[in-house]
Design a protein around this motif. Structure first.
Motif, PDB file in Angstrom:
ATOM      1  N   UNK A   1      -6.095  42.444   0.491  1.00 52.25           N
ATOM      2  CA  UNK A   1      -6.910  42.277   1.696  1.00 52.25           C
ATOM      3  C   UNK A   1      -8.058  41.308   1.436  1.00 52.25           C
ATOM      4  N   UNK A   2      -8.731  41.493   0.293  1.00 57.70           N
ATOM      5  CA  UNK A   2      -9.867  40.629  -0.037  1.00 57.70           C
ATOM      6  C   UNK A   2      -9.411  39.203  -0.343  1.00 57.70           C
ATOM      7  N   UNK A   3      -8.214  39.049  -0.912  1.00 57.19           N
ATOM      8  CA  UNK A   3      -7.706  37.706  -1.203  1.00 57.19           C
ATOM      9  C   UNK A   3      -7.480  36.922   0.087  1.00 57.19           C
ATOM     10  N   UNK A   4      -6.914  37.566   1.101  1.00 56.39           N
ATOM     11  CA  UNK A   4      -6.697  36.890   2.379  1.00 56.39           C
ATOM     12  C   UNK A   4      -8.008  36.601   3.096  1.00 56.39           C
ATOM     13  N   UNK A   5      -8.959  37.548   3.006  1.00 50.22           N
ATOM     14  CA  UNK A   5     -10.226  37.388   3.725  1.00 50.22           C
ATOM     15  C   UNK A   5     -11.244  36.568   2.952  1.00 50.22           C
TER      16      UNK A   5
END
Length: 663
Positions: A187-191
């Motif tokens: 999730x953090x990689x995409x955001x």
């Protein structure tokens, strides 16, 4: 002070109280109880102040980056919206009540200082989860709660049940936390950030690359923490811990964390229709399965544990149909009446003097001996059964109403299939909930078990807390007017169709259970238990009177003949035997996971002992053997040395002649 400063102190004060309690527990025992109660009480006051300042309006945001952490920054920050403000108040209320209650319940416990400190740390961790604006900081509070539950469930570590239950709770929740952590990283990689507002902005703009995979990974962690199917099996066994701990875990901390997390990140799950349907299936199976299991339990705390699992299923069902307002509304109402149920059960157990008398089949005349528990638990059970005008009616109908809107196509915030799954299973669970709530009330307060020793009047600290919690259990549902402002403006007013269906089914469940109890009571009066127990193969019409030894994994393996007046046996029939052991899910896990792991461990141990150790022993044995051979040659006898020299010379001469001849 600013609202931000007050909000920082809300989780900080219980943490400081925990640290001070651990440091002064041995040197200054007189300070232990004030350090247990006052910091949590102060935190509650500050949480109420923050909630009033927030007022259900614009979210309070504050953040700071303590140190660079690479491409994806981790920030220490606050994000307090209406949900967070109200949930923090719930945590503060329940934690304060538990700490006050524990001063009486555990007044003679030598390990009370460490217990009180862990409860404060538990509270601090949950408040950190509630207020956190960053997913990694939220994860810190998430994991602290896991280790606190391990120690608190295992508080009575002298008993093998408590040790096994604490280990099981830790391992099962960690099983879900591994994919949860992977999902957070994805999730953090995409955001490009762990900040919750940034993640939600990325989802809104369509920047989430693999929404289904991320949502399912996160659901694994949620299933572990919030005891949803299939990772719910640790929660009933966790009843081996002190009863106030059960109230804290079930009402406001551990199991509430997963529901709150999904409510906060609901758009992430809504980005995948498949994930919403999976969540709906998890919720439906959790609701119905736990309701059937609760109807078959004899231990009062295990009934309440399965009840919690079922109510968590309702919350997950509300999230599966995209209504986080209904989910959090039920979370708040459930927190009040479930804390009351557990603490009232603790009064019953305390009056009996031992956890071993928590079996409802052994209870008798408790409505007379513990009137405070009787009246307040009656209120809580009516709220649990969703009987109007108690709080559970309004919150449960909000869930069913949201499911009905999605199922009939009035809103498209979730797939229609999810709406039908939640609606149908929710209505079935309404019958089961009323049935096991009625059964608990009848067996606990109108039972005909053995007379337990009377341990006198309960401490005021325990009984006063029950009446405090009875107020929101009765009246919280009447606060529908201002609540929509805190819940994204969602209308939480009960829908006529589901209100009539839900209440009608609940009444049917209660009336049928009462009728079954009257029938089995009359049968028990006519047929002595010993005579029935001698004929376990009685026909189905008398199955309710069978004296079948039921295995209770938490409070010991001593089998006893259950109460023949138990209506659960008549209602469940042949299903009772399976429901009593949680439909053998632990056995399935043992076959699929535990035994293969143990077999693998045995193989590794065999290879280490028979192969690796053999080489290690051989590496040491060969030089030892050579040394022994050389040592025997050094006799100290000159004649032996001369003989050996001559023999060697002869050998060399013969060898030289053979070589020369061959040449």
């Amino acid at each position: 002070m600013t609202t931000t400063t007050l909000a920082v102190l809300v989780p900080l004060l219980p943490f400081l109280g925990a640290a001070a309690g651990l440091l002064l527990g041995r040197t200054a025992p007189g300070f232990v109880r004030p350090l247990a109660v006052l910091p949590v009480l102060a935190s509650l006051v500050l949480a109420v102040t923050v909630a009033v300042d927030q007022g259900g309006g614009q979210a309070i945001d504050s953040r700071t980056e303590l140190t660079p952490t690479g491409s994806v920054p981790i920030e220490l920050g606050l994000h307090i919206d209406g949900f967070a403000a109200l949930v923090a108040v719930l945590v503060g209320v329940v934690a304060t009540c538990v700490q006050i209650y524990s001063t009486g319940y555990l007044r003679d416990d030598p390990r009370y200082p460490s217990y009180a400190a862990l409860v404060s740390l538990f509270t601090s961790a949950m408040l950190l989860v509630v207020y956190s604006a960053d997913l990694m900081v939220l994860l810190v509070g998430w994991e602290i709660m896991g280790i606190c539950s391990y120690f608190l469930v295992g508080h009575y570590w002298e008993t093998p049940e408590a040790r096994a239950a604490s280990l099981k709770a830790f391992l099962v929740t960690k099983l879900g936390d591994v994919p949860f952590l992977i999902g957070l990283f994805a999730l953090a990689t995409d955001a490009g950030s762990f900040r919750i507002t940034t993640v939600l902005g990325t989802v809104a703009s369509g920047g989430l690359h693999h929404p289904t995979l991320v949502a399912l990974l996160l659901l694994a962690g949620v299933a572990g923490k919030s005891a949803l199917f299939p990772l719910h099996t640790w929660l009933p066994d966790a009843m081996a811990g002190p009863t106030p701990v059960s109230a804290l875990i079930h009402a406001a901390t551990m199991v509430a964390a997963g529901i709150y997390f999904v409510a906060r990140l609901l758009p992430v799950f809504q980005a995948s229709a498949a994930a919403m349907v999976v969540l709906a299936v998890m919720a439906g199976v959790t609701m119905v399965g736990s309701g059937l299991a609760a109807l078959a339990q004899d231990d009062i705390k295990r009934v309440l544990a399965y009840s919690t699992i079922g109510q968590l299923g309702y919350m997950a069902g509300a999230l599966a149909v995209g209504d986080r307002g209904a989910a959090v509304f039920h979370l708040l109402a459930h927190g009040a009446f479930k804390a009351l149920l557990f603490l009232a059960a603790g009064v019953i157990i305390h009056a009996s003097g031992t956890n071993s008398l928590a079996a409802m089949s052994r209870m008798k005349d408790l409505r007379i001996r513990v009137p405070d528990a009787f009246w307040t638990m009656t209120v809580a059970l009516l709220a649990l059964a969703a009987i109007p005008p108690f709080s559970g009616f309004f919150s449960k109908e909000a869930v069913l109403g949201a499911a009905e809107h999605v199922a009939t196509g009035h809103t498209e915030q979730a797939p229609g299939a999810a709406g039908w799954i939640v609606l149908v299973t929710g209505l079935v669970t309404a019958v089961l909930t009323a049935a096991y709530a009625t059964r608990l009330w009848l067996l606990a307060f109108r039972g005909h078990g053995a007379e337990a020793p009377d341990h006198g009047r309960q401490p005021v600290a325990m009984t006063a807390v029950l009446w405090v919690l009875a107020v929101p259990s009765l009246a919280f549902g009447l606060a529908l007017g201002p609540l929509p402002d805190w819940f994204d403006g969602r209308d939480l007013t009960p829908v006529l169709t589901t209100s009539v269906l839900g209440t009608g089914l609940a009444l049917v469940g209660g009336i049928v259970t009462y009728g079954a109890w009257r029938h089995t009571t009359a049968l028990a009066a006519r047929v002595p238990l010993g005579a029935v127990a001698a004929h376990p193969d009685a026909d189905a019409g008398h199955v309710e009177a069978e004296a079948i030894a039921v295995h209770e994994p938490v409070f010991g393996d001593v089998a006893h003949a259950p109460d023949p007046a138990d209506p659960g046996r008549l209602l469940l029939g042949p299903l009772h035997r399976h429901a009593a052991v949680g439909f053998h899910l632990d056995t399935v896990y043992s076959v699929l996971f535990v035994r293969p792991v143990q077999a693998g461990a045995s193989l590794v141990r065999f290879l280490d002992r028979e192969v690796v150790d053999t080489y290690v022993r051989g590496a040491g044995a060969l030089p030892r053997w050579l040394g022994t051979a050389v040592r025997r040659a050094q006799t100290g006898n000159v004649q032996t040395y001369v003989s050996a020299l001559l023999a060697g010379t002869v050998v060399l001469v013969v060898a030289a002649l053979l070589v020369a001849t061959g040449a």
